[in-house]
Design a protein around this motif. Sequence first.
Motif, PDB file in Angstrom:
ATOM      1  N   TRP A 139       0.813  -1.214   0.000  1.00 23.06           N
ATOM      2  CA  TRP A 139       0.000   0.000   0.000  1.00 23.06           C
ATOM      3  C   TRP A 139       0.849   1.268   0.000  1.00 23.06           C
ATOM      4  O   TRP A 139       0.329   2.362  -0.186  1.00 23.06           O
ATOM      5  N   GLU A 140       2.160   1.145   0.179  1.00 21.54           N
ATOM      6  CA  GLU A 140       3.007   2.339   0.043  1.00 21.54           C
ATOM      7  C   GLU A 140       3.014   2.821  -1.406  1.00 21.54           C
ATOM      8  O   GLU A 140       2.841   4.012  -1.678  1.00 21.54           O
ATOM      9  N   GLY A 171      -7.753   2.632   2.186  1.00 22.15           N
ATOM     10  CA  GLY A 171      -7.852   3.927   1.523  1.00 22.15           C
ATOM     11  C   GLY A 171      -7.382   5.051   2.426  1.00 22.15           C
ATOM     12  O   GLY A 171      -6.880   6.078   1.960  1.00 22.15           O
ATOM     13  N   GLY A 172      -7.530   4.856   3.742  1.00 21.11           N
ATOM     14  CA  GLY A 172      -6.974   5.800   4.705  1.00 21.11           C
ATOM     15  C   GLY A 172      -5.481   5.612   4.855  1.00 21.11           C
ATOM     16  O   GLY A 172      -4.718   6.586   4.925  1.00 21.11           O
ATOM     17  N   THR A 173      -5.025   4.370   4.894  1.00 15.70           N
ATOM     18  CA  THR A 173      -3.591   4.090   4.952  1.00 15.70           C
ATOM     19  C   THR A 173      -2.875   4.750   3.790  1.00 15.70           C
ATOM     20  O   THR A 173      -1.824   5.378   3.957  1.00 15.70           O
ATOM     21  N   LEU A 194     -11.323  10.161   6.738  1.00 17.73           N
ATOM     22  CA  LEU A 194     -10.828   8.788   6.819  1.00 17.73           C
ATOM     23  C   LEU A 194     -11.824   7.948   7.596  1.00 17.73           C
ATOM     24  O   LEU A 194     -12.159   8.275   8.747  1.00 17.73           O
ATOM     25  N   LEU A 195     -12.297   6.898   6.977  1.00 20.72           N
ATOM     26  CA  LEU A 195     -13.274   5.998   7.575  1.00 20.72           C
ATOM     27  C   LEU A 195     -12.535   4.767   8.079  1.00 20.72           C
ATOM     28  O   LEU A 195     -12.169   3.886   7.303  1.00 20.72           O
ATOM     29  N   ALA A 196     -12.260   4.728   9.372  1.00 20.16           N
ATOM     30  CA  ALA A 196     -11.444   3.656   9.944  1.00 20.16           C
ATOM     31  C   ALA A 196     -10.112   3.551   9.214  1.00 20.16           C
ATOM     32  O   ALA A 196      -9.682   2.472   8.818  1.00 20.16           O
ATOM     33  N   GLY A 197      -9.467   4.691   9.013  1.00 19.66           N
ATOM     34  CA  GLY A 197      -8.182   4.724   8.319  1.00 19.66           C
ATOM     35  C   GLY A 197      -7.094   4.059   9.148  1.00 19.66           C
ATOM     36  O   GLY A 197      -6.753   4.518  10.239  1.00 19.66           O
TER      37      GLY A 197
END
Length: 407
Positions: A139-140, A171-173, A194-197
Amino acid sequence: MIRGTFLISLLMCGYSLPAGREEKSALFEVPEIIISNGYQAERHHVITPDGYILEMHRIPFGRHQTTSEVRRPAVFLMHGLLSASNSYIALGPEYSISYNLADAGFDVWMGNARGNRLSRRHTTLDPDVDKSEFFNFSWEEIGMIDVAAMIDYVLEFTGEEKLHYVGHSQGGTSFLVLASMRPEYNEKLSSVNLLAGVGYMNHFPNKNLGATALLTDVIYVAALAVGFVEVYPPDFDRSLPWGKTAGTDRCTGNLETQYMCDLIGVRHLVRENESVSGTSDFLDIFEGHDIGGAALKQIAHYGQNIRDKAFRRWNYGLIQNLRIYGKVAPPAYDLSLITANVTMHYTVNDILLDERDVLAMAADMPNTVVRKVARDTFLHEDFVLAKDVKELVTDFMIESMLQIEHM
């Protein structure tokens, strides 16, 4: 079972949507589904600097609108792990975040990360022939490269100077990575929700996954040795037990892949309770769903951070870390560099993100506030699954965006 298969992917931060029509793939028909619900829809493709071809979906107007005489600010939505753009339209016109935003006057854009089935293309690499090279990302890269490229595309296409960002889970990460590693992107964002990022992992709440994560590196290397680099590949057969593809058993054949499936959460996350979503028609909503897919390295990167109780870059091992980073341990992402206006929505019933980690992240970001969802039974996946997300989360986001835009 369909229910079990769905919950595995769901609880690892991603999910997918209903088929809409029998014998057709919902994942590949997101624009057609949007149109069938009374909205205009467009497909767009973005080529990243390293050659990945990403598919985006756009809802330019509200329901039953074909033009607009007023400016419609752009909103970009990024999905979670194993998911795709379909996550933001799954609940239909009344409850889905994307439809709600379009009806409120926004130009809605939904991204798809490299490696999921909609963005499983490259200018030079074949994902089936060059699998190891194609799926060598976490995800980086999704944050630093994919999200950056899609944001730039939206701004150039629309002529807007800034856009609003919404990201669920991974998507938050991805946002946290981008805004800390390339802080100039903070200036391109009017607001961030951010939704539960997922970021900090000091208090990771799932003890079973936490125990498995201790063996992340060993499991990952063993999985690579048997060619297991992609989760939910295109030949995945939904009618078979989880992890089985055409002629290949991903979870019970090799010991190494059994362990990796444990890390993904197969044994720990399957639940038989069909009412977990808080919706009355849970099985109807997701009957015949498609899963987006991902690189195994995305999951392994989370595993490293869970194990190390940190939020930092990929750990190559001591020698490689010295060569790549100039230090024995991978650097942490510096959230103090995130200057965008961020709202972190969280729930106390989240098995993948602890309240204490949310508060710690917010304390390290200079322009960030936290907002606890006003239903204690709200789950990590309910941000894109539960119908009451509209009244508990989406309406707040829309109101704040409209205030920023003076609309």
